[in-house]
Scaffold this active site. Structure first.
Site, PDB file in Angstrom:
ATOM      1  N   TYR A 146       1.233  -1.492   0.368  1.00 29.39           N
ATOM      2  CA  TYR A 146      -0.426   0.010   0.600  1.00 29.39           C
ATOM      3  C   TYR A 146       0.743   1.120   0.284  1.00 29.39           C
ATOM      4  O   TYR A 146       1.931   1.186   0.516  1.00 29.39           O
ATOM      5  CB  TYR A 146      -0.820   0.426   1.102  1.00 29.39           C
ATOM      6  CG  TYR A 146      -1.784   1.548   1.376  1.00 29.39           C
ATOM      7  CD1 TYR A 146      -1.523   1.870   2.870  1.00 29.39           C
ATOM      8  CD2 TYR A 146      -3.117   1.668   0.220  1.00 29.39           C
ATOM      9  CE1 TYR A 146      -1.877   3.247   2.168  1.00 29.39           C
ATOM     10  CE2 TYR A 146      -3.386   2.856   0.577  1.00 29.39           C
ATOM     11  CZ  TYR A 146      -3.286   3.547   1.823  1.00 29.39           C
ATOM     12  OH  TYR A 146      -4.181   4.519   1.747  1.00 29.39           O
ATOM     13  N   ASP A 241       9.249   2.637  -1.034  1.00 32.71           N
ATOM     14  CA  ASP A 241       8.198   3.443  -0.118  1.00 32.71           C
ATOM     15  C   ASP A 241       8.598   2.819   1.264  1.00 32.71           C
ATOM     16  O   ASP A 241       8.420   1.959   2.014  1.00 32.71           O
ATOM     17  CB  ASP A 241       6.970   2.944  -0.330  1.00 32.71           C
ATOM     18  CG  ASP A 241       5.687   3.049   0.572  1.00 32.71           C
ATOM     19  OD1 ASP A 241       4.671   3.227  -0.367  1.00 32.71           O
ATOM     20  OD2 ASP A 241       6.072   4.203   0.969  1.00 32.71           O
ATOM     21  N   LYS A 274       5.137   9.688   8.404  1.00 31.43           N
ATOM     22  CA  LYS A 274       5.508   8.730   9.944  1.00 31.43           C
ATOM     23  C   LYS A 274       6.767   9.299  10.856  1.00 31.43           C
ATOM     24  O   LYS A 274       6.311  10.342  11.186  1.00 31.43           O
ATOM     25  CB  LYS A 274       5.291   7.456  10.257  1.00 31.43           C
ATOM     26  CG  LYS A 274       4.251   6.975   9.064  1.00 31.43           C
ATOM     27  CD  LYS A 274       4.235   5.102   8.649  1.00 31.43           C
ATOM     28  CE  LYS A 274       2.898   5.034   7.866  1.00 31.43           C
ATOM     29  NZ  LYS A 274       1.533   4.919   8.647  1.00 31.43           N
TER      30      LYS A 274
HETATM   31  P1  KE4 Z   1      -0.719   8.754   4.932  1.00 30.51           P
HETATM   32  O1  KE4 Z   1      -1.387   9.262   3.360  1.00 30.51           O
HETATM   33  O2  KE4 Z   1      -1.551   7.596   5.071  1.00 30.51           O
HETATM   34  O3  KE4 Z   1       0.641   9.004   5.478  1.00 30.51           O
HETATM   35  O4  KE4 Z   1       0.589   7.387   4.567  1.00 30.51           O
HETATM   36  C1  KE4 Z   1       0.198   6.480   2.953  1.00 30.51           C
HETATM   37  C2  KE4 Z   1       0.994   5.213   3.100  1.00 30.51           C
HETATM   38  C3  KE4 Z   1       2.591   5.117   1.868  1.00 30.51           C
HETATM   39  N1  KE4 Z   1       3.406   3.917   2.385  1.00 30.51           N
HETATM   40  C4  KE4 Z   1       3.192   3.141   3.477  1.00 30.51           C
HETATM   41  C5  KE4 Z   1       3.692   1.617   3.446  1.00 30.51           C
HETATM   42  C6  KE4 Z   1       2.377   2.919   4.299  1.00 30.51           C
HETATM   43  O5  KE4 Z   1       1.822   2.408   5.416  1.00 30.51           O
HETATM   44  C7  KE4 Z   1       1.120   4.307   4.238  1.00 30.51           C
HETATM   45  C8  KE4 Z   1      -0.324   4.472   5.480  1.00 30.51           C
HETATM   46  N2  KE4 Z   1      -0.292   3.584   6.172  1.00 30.51           N
HETATM   47  C9  KE4 Z   1      -1.201   3.436   7.165  1.00 30.51           C
HETATM   48  C10 KE4 Z   1      -1.399   1.968   7.594  1.00 30.51           C
HETATM   49  N3  KE4 Z   1      -0.972   0.917   7.204  1.00 30.51           N
HETATM   50  C11 KE4 Z   1      -1.885   4.554   7.771  1.00 30.51           C
HETATM   51  C12 KE4 Z   1      -2.719   4.541   8.226  1.00 30.51           C
HETATM   52  C13 KE4 Z   1      -4.127   4.464   7.678  1.00 30.51           C
HETATM   53  O6  KE4 Z   1      -4.690   4.506   6.923  1.00 30.51           O
HETATM   54  O7  KE4 Z   1      -5.051   5.061   8.303  1.00 30.51           O
END
Ligand code: KE4
Length: 447
Positions: A146, A241, A274
Site C-alpha cells: 500500500y 516506499d 510517519k
Molecule cells: P499516509 O497518506 O496515510 O500518511 O501514508 C500512506 C502510506 C504510504 N506508504 C506506506 C507504506 C504506508 O503504510 C502508508 C500508510 N499506512 C497506513 C497503515 N498501514 C496508515 C493508516 C491509515 O491508513 O489510517
C-alpha cells in the site's frame, strides 16, 4: 460495560452521524475485527487512555510515527517553542533546511529531498516525478503493498501478468490505472517476465521493502537484487516506499539493511513519512539530484503544498530525529521488539497455536500461520476470525494491536519490560482460551 455507559460507543454513535463510518481513516473503524473503536482521550509514553479512562499498551503508535512513545519531553518542548513563533507561513524557514539536511545525512541515497504533508502525497509525487524524469508512463507495484490512496496506486492485479491493473476503489477510472502493473511480491519469475514485456515503457517500480501493509513480509534478498538490476538495465527508477520502514526498522531505513547483503544497493527515489514527522503531518520524497531537479520550480514536474515543510511539524520531526540518532537507540529498541515477538511466539508454541512472527528494529508482525508468508495470497490464508478473537482478547486485557490482520505493529523506546510482560501474559491467557467464540468482522483485506 453496557453500550449506554460506554463512552466509546456514545462517541462512536455521534461520530457515525457526522463522519463517514465515524472515522477519518477507514482502518480505525474496527470493521475488520468488529466491536467499538476506542476513542483516545490522551496518551503518554507507551500508553493511551480511552474515553472510559481505560489504559492500553499502544502497539500502533499512530501507525508508526510515535517511535519515542507519546509525549516525549524533548519533542513536546520543541513543538511548544515552535508554535510560539508561528503556525504556518507559506514561506521557507530554517528548520526545513535543517530537516532536509538531517534526512540527507541519514539516508545516503537521498541527495535532495522535498517535504510534503502525507505519505500519500509523497508517493503520488514520486510516481509523477519518475514519469516526468523518464518520459514513460507505466509502473510496477506489488499485490499487498500500500502506497497511500493516489488513484494510480489503488490497483489490484489484472487478470493475468501482461494485463494491467484494475481499480480497487470506486471513483478511479480504469484509464487511470491502465499503466499500473501489479505483480506478486517476491516472485522473481513474474518480475523478469514483466520487464521483458514492458521494460522500455516502465517509469518505475515502487515497493515496500518490508511490506508492513501485509503485516510483516520481507522482500527476499534475491528478489530485491533483481528489482535493482532490472530497473537499472531498463532505465526505470527503483522507488522505495519507506513511509513505514524509514527510521523505523533502522536509522538508515530498510535500504540500509539490504545494502548489507547487496553491495552498493540503493534505490533511486525514497518515500518517507510517519517517523520523520514525529506524529505531525509531515512526509517527504528524495533521491538523486538529477532526478529531484526535475521538480518545480526548477524542472517540468509540478508538485506543491500549502503546508509543505510546516514549521511546527518540522520542529516535531527534527526533535524526533535528534533523539533516534543517539547512540544505541536502535539496538535497545530492536532488543525490546525482539523480546515481544519471540515472547509471543513462545506463548503460542506452548499452547500449540499456529503462529509465525518476525521483527526488525521497532517494527514487528505475526501471523496465525505455521510459517511466515512470502506474498499476499499466503498472508490472506490467515484465519480472520481467529485473528479477531486474539485482537479482542488482547484489547479486553488492555493491549492494543492493529485492528486488522494485514497491519504491522510498532514498539517505541518508551515501552518498558513491564509492558512487554503484561502483553505476553495477556497473550498467554487468550491462547489458553483456545480461541473460543468467534467475533465476526468484515473481510480482512484492505480494500
Ligand atoms: P499516509 O497518506 O496515510 O500518511 O501514508 C500512506 C502510506 C504510504 N506508504 C506506506 C507504506 C504506508 O503504510 C502508508 C500508510 N499506512 C497506513 C497503515 N498501514 C496508515 C493508516 C491509515 O491508513 O489510517
Amino acid at each position: 460495560m453496557t453500550p449506554n455507559t460506554d463512552r466509546n460507543q456514545q462517541l462512536f454513535d455521534r461520530a457515525k452521524a457526522l463522519i463517514p463510518g465515524g472515522v477519518n481513516s477507514p482502518v480505525r473503524a474496527f470493521r475488520a475485527v468488529g466491536g467499538t473503536p476506542r476513542f483516545v482521550q490522551r496518551a503518554q509514553g507507551p500508553h493511551f487512555w480511552d474515553a472510559n479512562g481505560k489504559r492500553y499498551i499502544d502497539y500502533i503508535g499512530s501507525w508508526g510515527p510515535m517511535i519515542l512513545g507519546h509525549g516525549h519531553p524533548a519533542v513536546v518542548e520543541a513543538v511548544q517553542r515552535a508554535v510560539l513563533d508561528g503556525f504556518s507561513f507559506g514561506a521557507p524557514t530554517e528548520r526545513e533546511v535543517d530537516l532536509a539536511q538531517a534526512i540527507i545525512d541519514l539516508v545516503p541515497s537521498i541527495e535532495m529531498v522535498r517535504l510534503v504533508s502525507s505519505g500519500t502525497e509523497a508517493a503520488m509525487s514520486a510516481i509523477r516525478l519518475a514519469r516526468g524524469a523518464t518520459g514513460r508512463s507505466k509502473l510496477i507495484k506489488f499485490e499487498g503493498c500500500y502506497h497511500g490512496h493516489a488513484d494510480a496506486l489503488l490497483v489490484k492485479a489484472g487478470s493475468g501478468l501482461a494485463t494491467f491493473g484494475n481499480p480497487t476503489s470506486a471513483g478511479v477510472p480504469p484509464e487511470v490505472v491502465q499503466h499500473t502493473l501489479v505483480l506478486e511480491y517476491n516472485n522473481i519469475q513474474q518480475l523478469e517476465e514483466a520487464f521483458a514485456l514492458h521494460g522500455p515503457e516502465l517509469a518505475c517500480l515502487i515497493i515496500e521493502p518490508i511490506a508492513g501493509n501485509m503485516n510483516f513480509v520481507r522482500a527476499s534478498v534475491p528478489f530485491m537484487r533483481r528489482c535493482r538490476e532490472l530497473c537499472t538495465q531498463h532505465g526505470a527508477l527503483l522507488v522505495f516506499d519507506e513511509v513505514m520502514t524509514g527510521f523505523r526498522v533502522a536509522l538508515g531505513g530498510a535500504q540500509s539493511i539490504y545494502a548489507r547483503d547487496i553491495p552498493g544497493f540503493a534505490p533511486d527515489v525514497t518515500v518517507l513519512g510517519k517517523v520523520i514527522g514525529g506524529g505531525m503531518p509531515l512526509a517527504a520524497f528524495g533521491g538523486k539530484r538529477a532526478v529531484m531537479e526535475m521538480l518545480a520550480p526548477l524542472g517540468p514536474v509540478y508538485q506543491a503544498g500549502t503546508l509543505s515543510g510546516n514549521p511546527v511539524a518540522t520542529a516535531c520531526g527534527l526533535a524526533t530525529l535528534n533523539e533516534i540518532r543517539k547512540p544505541d537507540f536502535y539496538d535497545q529498541l530492536a532488543a525490546k521488539t525482539r523480546s515481544l515477538a519471540t515472547g509471543l511466539q513462545a506463548e503460542a508454541d506452548a499452547q500449540g497455536v499456529a503462529f509465525a512472527s518476525d521483527c526488525e528494529g521497532g517494527m514487528f508482525g505475526f501471523f496465525l500461520l505455521p510459517e511466515l508468508p512470502q506474498n499476499y495470497p499466503a498472508v490472506m490464508k490467515s484465519d480472520g476470525a481467529r485473528f479477531n478473537q486474539l485482537f479482542h482478547g488482547l484489547l479486553d486485557r488492555g493491549v492494543y494491536i492493529a485492528p486488522a490482520l494485514y497491519e504491522a505493529g510498532f514498539v517505541s523506546s518508551a515501552h518498558g519490560d513491564d509492558d512487554i510482560a503484561q502483553t505476553l501474559q495477556a497473550a498467554r491467557e487468550v491462547f489458553a482460551e483456545g480461541f473460543g467464540a468467534r467475533v465476526s468482522g468484515e473481510s480482512a483485506a484492505r480494500p
